[in-house]
Design a protein around this motif. Structure first.
Motif, PDB file in Angstrom:
ATOM      1  N   ASN A 116       0.960  -1.169   0.199  1.00 14.10           N
ATOM      2  CA  ASN A 116       0.069   0.079  -0.268  1.00 14.10           C
ATOM      3  C   ASN A 116       0.993   1.183   0.052  1.00 14.10           C
ATOM      4  N   PHE A 117       0.443   2.132  -0.787  1.00 15.15           N
ATOM      5  CA  PHE A 117       0.971   3.353  -0.797  1.00 15.15           C
ATOM      6  C   PHE A 117       0.502   4.593  -1.487  1.00 15.15           C
ATOM      7  N   GLY A 118       0.736   5.743  -1.011  1.00 12.26           N
ATOM      8  CA  GLY A 118       0.013   6.835  -1.528  1.00 12.26           C
ATOM      9  C   GLY A 118       1.080   8.242  -1.364  1.00 12.26           C
ATOM     10  N   TYR A 119       1.176   9.223  -2.139  1.00  7.74           N
ATOM     11  CA  TYR A 119       1.861  10.236  -1.885  1.00  7.74           C
ATOM     12  C   TYR A 119       1.224  11.125  -0.861  1.00  7.74           C
ATOM     13  N   HIS A 120      -0.063  11.229  -0.940  1.00 12.53           N
ATOM     14  CA  HIS A 120      -0.697  11.778   0.158  1.00 12.53           C
ATOM     15  C   HIS A 120      -1.749  10.823   1.139  1.00 12.53           C
ATOM     16  N   PRO A 121      -1.873  11.116   2.232  1.00 14.62           N
ATOM     17  CA  PRO A 121      -2.550  10.108   3.213  1.00 14.62           C
ATOM     18  C   PRO A 121      -3.698   9.744   2.588  1.00 14.62           C
ATOM     19  N   ASP A 122      -4.469  10.899   2.131  1.00 12.09           N
ATOM     20  CA  ASP A 122      -6.030  10.619   1.699  1.00 12.09           C
ATOM     21  C   ASP A 122      -6.155  10.354   0.253  1.00 12.09           C
TER      22      ASP A 122
ATOM     23  N   ASP B 210       9.250   4.545   0.713  1.00 10.03           N
ATOM     24  CA  ASP B 210       8.976   3.552   1.458  1.00 10.03           C
ATOM     25  C   ASP B 210       7.468   3.142   1.350  1.00 10.03           C
ATOM     26  N   VAL B 211       6.980   1.726   1.189  1.00  6.07           N
ATOM     27  CA  VAL B 211       5.884   1.484   1.374  1.00  6.07           C
ATOM     28  C   VAL B 211       5.134   1.819   2.682  1.00  6.07           C
ATOM     29  N   GLN B 212       3.938   1.869   2.509  1.00  5.80           N
ATOM     30  CA  GLN B 212       3.144   2.293   3.828  1.00  5.80           C
ATOM     31  C   GLN B 212       2.533   1.196   4.321  1.00  5.80           C
ATOM     32  N   GLY B 213       2.287  -0.019   3.639  1.00  4.38           N
ATOM     33  CA  GLY B 213       1.820  -1.267   4.188  1.00  4.38           C
ATOM     34  C   GLY B 213       2.658  -2.463   3.308  1.00  4.38           C
ATOM     35  N   GLY B 214       2.658  -3.448   3.859  1.00  5.91           N
ATOM     36  CA  GLY B 214       3.044  -4.753   3.084  1.00  5.91           C
ATOM     37  C   GLY B 214       4.478  -4.618   2.952  1.00  5.91           C
ATOM     38  N   ARG B 215       5.117  -5.158   2.099  1.00  8.90           N
ATOM     39  CA  ARG B 215       6.527  -5.036   1.616  1.00  8.90           C
ATOM     40  C   ARG B 215       6.935  -5.623   0.303  1.00  8.90           C
TER      41      ARG B 215
END
Ligand code: ATP
Length: 309
Positions: free
Chosen positions: A61-67, A106-111
């Motif tokens: 999981n990844f996003g440049y902005h949290p929303d 870096d990823v925000q979730g997973g790997r």
């Protein structure tokens, strides 16, 4: 007035020089995707390619902005030594996958694993050295053609530079430049076309010869004929050396022979398989393929009509 204008002119040129070198630095940083916030863990080890370079995204999981999530629960495996294509609509996150793999972010979730090592546990330097990238828009340095290619491998001989240029079908063009391999390119040098720039970038990568290769729309500015000739060379190098390679491409003709094609949609895998499997499946890929083939054939017919006329 005269007395004043001299030092001012001088200052002006110093300023321009300084600004230019800052621009060069910026290009260099962009090229290396340096992100200062990404650092080695104290016990980080060099990346070990024990399986030949298998890349695995696990629940990423990844996003440049949290929303605004861009990559959503993404699972995919790029097998070692295979040619894999990632296709999908503009903005679906293809280049983002490359940035994550390169640890620009870096990823925000997973790997993400390369040969079973979480890329956050290995030395960033060794990770980046193992991955060669031809980005969508390759920066050129304000330097000679030779240096621009040699950037891929600083200690390469002239022969190696020329061999790489030949494989990328740019050697002949370089000989037509005013000073051949000594011609200055970049913002302050000879203006070269998008296709020439892409071929210089390909030469740079072929010279670097990294274990993992990533081509992000690397041949999009070339005419179909040149593109296909280069692809034949690249394919044979990749096969011969058993390199893991990933191609992001809009023109499906450049990737339809891949060992695996991954179709992304809104940050997740929509379909996955070989060209044959995906065409039989009659989904997103099949539709894209048939639309592009119709266009390609129409253009062919137009060309024939023109040559006949
Ligand atoms: P294309 O085929 O057009 O190159 P892509 O599939 O490679 O697109 P990405 O470049 O990965 O798409 O971008 C995915 C999304 O993330 C897009 O909506 C884009 O606007 C957004 N994005 C990309 N880079 C950034 C950034 N640095 N900051 C914020 N948003 C970004």
């Amino acid at each position: 007035v005269f007395q004043l204008s001299v030092p001012l002119n001088f200052l002006g040129s110093v300023y321009r020089e300084l600004r230019q070198s800052l621009l060069d630095m910026e290009t260099l940083f962009n090229l290396q995707k340096v992100n200062v916030s990404i650092m080695d863990k104290p016990d980080a080890k060099p990346l070990a390619l024990s399986k030949g370079g298998e890349i695995r995204f696990e629940n990423v999981n990844f996003g440049y902005h949290p929303d605004r999530p861009i990559v959503k629960n993404l699972n995919l495996t790029i097998p070692a030594g295979k040619k894999v294509a990632i296709v999908g609509p503009s903005g679906c996150g293809k280049s983002t996958l490359l940035r994550l793999l390169f640890r620009s972010y870096d990823v925000q979730g997973g790997r993400i694993l390369i040969d079973d090592q979480d890329i956050r546990d290995v030395q960033v330097d060794s990770l980046r050295r193992s991955i060669g990238v031809v980005p969508q828009d390759t920066p050129l340095f304000n330097d000679t053609v030779e240096h621009n290619i040699r950037y891929g491998k600083i200690d390469a001989t002239r022969e190696e530079v020329v061999a790489a240029a030949r494989r990328a079908h740019i050697d002949e063009t370089i000989h037509r430049f005013p000073d051949g391999y000594e011609t200055k390119v970049g913002e302050r040098g000879l203006m070269i076309s998008g296709g020439e720039k892409q071929r210089l970038a390909l030469s740079r990568l072929l010279l670097k010869d990294p274990p993992l290769l990533f081509f992000d729309e690397a041949t999009s500015a070339l005419d179909t004929h040149t593109e296909q000739a280069i692809m034949v060379n690249i394919n044979s190098i990749l096969r011969e050396k058993g390199r893991t390679s990933v191609f992001v491409a809009h023109r499906l003709r450049t990737i339809f022979d891949s060992d695996l094609i991954i179709v992304l949609k809104e940050g997740s895998v929509a379909e996955m398989g070989t060209h044959r499997e995906l065409v039989d499946r009659d989904g997103v890929y099949a539709q894209l393929w048939s639309a592009q083939e119709t266009l390609f054939n129409d253009e062919g017919t137009e060309r024939e009509k023109k040559t006949e006329g």
